[in-house]
Structures are given as C-alpha cells and as structure tokens.
Design a protein around this motif. Sequence first.
Motif, short mmCIF file in Angstrom:
data_model
loop_
_atom_site.label_atom_id
_atom_site.label_comp_id
_atom_site.label_asym_id
_atom_site.label_seq_id
_atom_site.Cartn_x
_atom_site.Cartn_y
_atom_site.Cartn_z
N UNK A 34 0.81 -1.22 0.00
CA UNK A 34 0.00 0.00 0.00
C UNK A 34 0.84 1.26 0.00
N UNK A 35 2.11 1.17 0.40
CA UNK A 35 2.96 2.35 0.46
C UNK A 35 4.04 2.41 -0.60
N UNK A 36 3.93 1.59 -1.63
CA UNK A 36 4.98 1.57 -2.65
C UNK A 36 4.79 2.65 -3.71
N UNK A 38 2.81 6.38 -5.11
CA UNK A 38 2.32 7.66 -4.61
C UNK A 38 0.81 7.73 -4.61
N UNK A 39 0.16 7.05 -5.55
CA UNK A 39 -1.30 7.11 -5.65
C UNK A 39 -1.91 5.72 -5.53
N UNK A 40 -3.06 5.66 -4.91
CA UNK A 40 -3.76 4.39 -4.75
C UNK A 40 -4.12 3.80 -6.11
N UNK A 41 -3.98 2.52 -6.22
CA UNK A 41 -4.30 1.85 -7.47
C UNK A 41 -3.12 1.67 -8.40
N UNK A 42 -1.96 2.19 -8.02
CA UNK A 42 -0.79 2.07 -8.87
C UNK A 42 0.07 0.87 -8.54
N UNK A 43 -0.42 0.02 -7.63
CA UNK A 43 0.32 -1.19 -7.26
C UNK A 43 -0.60 -2.39 -7.42
N UNK A 44 -0.09 -3.44 -8.05
CA UNK A 44 -0.78 -4.73 -8.12
C UNK A 44 0.00 -5.71 -7.27
N UNK A 45 -0.63 -6.16 -6.20
CA UNK A 45 0.05 -7.03 -5.23
C UNK A 45 -0.42 -8.46 -5.40
N UNK A 181 3.79 -6.43 14.88
CA UNK A 181 5.01 -6.97 14.30
C UNK A 181 5.01 -6.90 12.78
N UNK A 182 3.88 -7.27 12.16
CA UNK A 182 3.78 -7.18 10.71
C UNK A 182 3.95 -5.73 10.24
N UNK A 183 3.37 -4.80 10.98
CA UNK A 183 3.50 -3.39 10.61
C UNK A 183 4.94 -2.92 10.72
N UNK A 184 5.64 -3.39 11.74
CA UNK A 184 7.04 -3.00 11.90
C UNK A 184 7.89 -3.53 10.75
N UNK A 185 7.67 -4.78 10.38
CA UNK A 185 8.40 -5.35 9.25
C UNK A 185 8.14 -4.54 7.99
N UNK A 186 6.87 -4.22 7.73
CA UNK A 186 6.52 -3.45 6.54
C UNK A 186 7.17 -2.07 6.56
N UNK A 187 7.15 -1.41 7.71
CA UNK A 187 7.73 -0.07 7.81
C UNK A 187 9.24 -0.10 7.61
N UNK A 188 9.89 -1.12 8.13
CA UNK A 188 11.35 -1.21 7.98
C UNK A 188 11.73 -1.52 6.54
N UNK A 189 10.98 -2.37 5.88
CA UNK A 189 11.23 -2.62 4.47
C UNK A 189 10.98 -1.35 3.65
N UNK A 201 5.33 5.94 -2.00
CA UNK A 201 4.20 6.27 -1.15
C UNK A 201 4.60 6.45 0.30
N UNK A 202 3.59 6.62 1.14
CA UNK A 202 3.83 6.81 2.57
C UNK A 202 4.08 5.48 3.26
N UNK A 203 4.97 5.44 4.24
CA UNK A 203 5.21 4.19 4.96
C UNK A 203 4.00 3.80 5.79
N UNK A 204 3.78 2.51 5.99
CA UNK A 204 2.66 2.09 6.84
C UNK A 204 2.90 2.48 8.28
N UNK A 205 1.85 2.78 8.99
CA UNK A 205 1.96 3.09 10.40
C UNK A 205 2.41 1.87 11.18
N UNK A 206 3.20 2.09 12.21
CA UNK A 206 3.65 0.99 13.07
C UNK A 206 2.65 0.68 14.18
N UNK A 207 1.64 1.52 14.32
CA UNK A 207 0.66 1.32 15.38
C UNK A 207 -0.52 0.50 14.89
N UNK A 208 -0.92 -0.52 15.64
CA UNK A 208 -2.05 -1.36 15.23
C UNK A 208 -3.34 -0.55 15.10
#
Length: 284
Positions: A34-36, A38-45, A181-189, A201-208
Amino acid sequence: MRPLRFVAMGDSLTEGIGDPVEQGRRGWAALLAAGLAAREGEVRFHNLAVSGAQTSDVFEGQLPVALELRPDLASVIVGVNDTLRCTFDIQGVATRLDAIYGACARQGVPLLTACLPDPGAMLGLPGTLARPLARRQRTVNAVVHALSERYDAVHLHLAQDAWVADRTLWSADRLHPGERGHRLVAARFHALLAARDLAAGSPPSCEPQLPPPGRAASLWRLTTAGTGWVARRCTDLLPQLLTLAADEVRHQLRGSSARLDLSATQAVTAALAALTAAEHPEAA
C-alpha cells in the motif's frame, strides 16, 4: 503507465498469519504494498506465500508463477520450515535460494529478503532442544546474508534479540508476528526501499489499527492453531530433534560443543563454495 507489480513469495510469515482482518489475513507484504506508489491503485500485489512452505516449495511452485507475473519487485522470505524437517540440508537450501534469487536477478527484479529468529527461542524450548534448531537457523541466515549481498537484495535483519524479546510484536502462537510486528516489518522494508528510491508512497503506520485479541481469543488461537502446528511437525521433526538433543548432551558432557558449531560453519562455507564452483566451473 502500468501499475507496479509486487509479488511476495514465502511461508506463513508472508502469508499473513498473525495479522487477521475481516477478509482473512493481511500481513507485512500487503501493508508494504500500500505504500509503494504515490497514488492508490498504482500497485498490483500478488501474495503467493503459503503456510508451511519450504525452499523447495518456493522454487518449484511459487517462483514460476512469480516470474510469469513479470514483477517490478519481489520478496522471498523462507527457510524456517526447512530447519524443522528431518530432511534439512543446508547445501540444498543454499542451492535453491541461489536459484530463486538468481532467477529474479536475471529478470532485473529488485528483491526483498530477511534473516529470521530461530523457532526454538521463540517457543521457549529447553536448551538441549533449542540449540540444534538455533544452529540450523543460523546456517540458513548465513546463506541468506551471503546470497542477499551477492544479488544486491534489500535485506532486513529480523534475528536480533530486541526483535525476538519484544512480546508486543508477536501473536499468541509465539511463532508469527501480530499486527504490530507485521506493521514494523513493513515499515522497515519501506524505509530500505525508500533509501533506494523504490518506494514512492507513505510508509505504513507501526501502530495497530485493530485491538489486540483478548486473553480468551489468544488462548483459543494458541490451542487450535498452535496445537495443530505441533501435531503436523511432531511426526517429522520430533524423532530427529530428540536425536539432535541427545547428541547435544553428549557433546556437552565431553566439553566438545564447539565442534557442533564448527561443523555448522564448515557446512555453510562448503555450500557457498559449491555455488561459486558451479557458477565458475573453469576455476574449479
């Protein structure tokens, strides 16, 4: 301009176990996706990870699908399940990881990798049972480190004591991260990718965003998922683990435990040397 394609390969960590949402499971890779852009919809995961997967499963089943998707970014986090099998062979693990990383590199795909804590420490097993598993995981991590450097992967260190010791990062089963924990991994990556201009894009929040499961829910998840995990592994791992533990005790009594560590180090060295020899047969 087509959307950025992010393909995730691996086992239960990447599948998203420990981070339940209404739709099922989410996990660090989905949070990162979701943070890769700049705009929503520009990533296919595309998440190809499957619980229990070993390096052979990724090489034989997930990698061909991933390459067909022509990804712009790929992740490969696997190896823990290899250490939990009586068939564990660090040479085989190294050969398969080298093939997986190399296939991505030949397509010019930036690769995300990570080293992981050993399951014995996470489960709090007694020392004679935990040490053989820790030794195996160290060999896998050493191979992942070496190959990540060889292929210039974006590598995340997740085997540190601080990561393991912080219980707020882990789910009730003690083997998979919780939402935090998943959020921390995502934010660090995300931070590592942003440093290479690979995340816009913006990094994911580390807070659940969801409340942690209550005590009853945690116990239920532990007794159902956790018991099932143990039952699936016992017929394969337990007999050999007891043999490894007995060998550990014998070496302790003889004062020769260092030989086990040396043997593991030599096995990693031999495995990596074999990969180099296969790549450059003229130098052999």
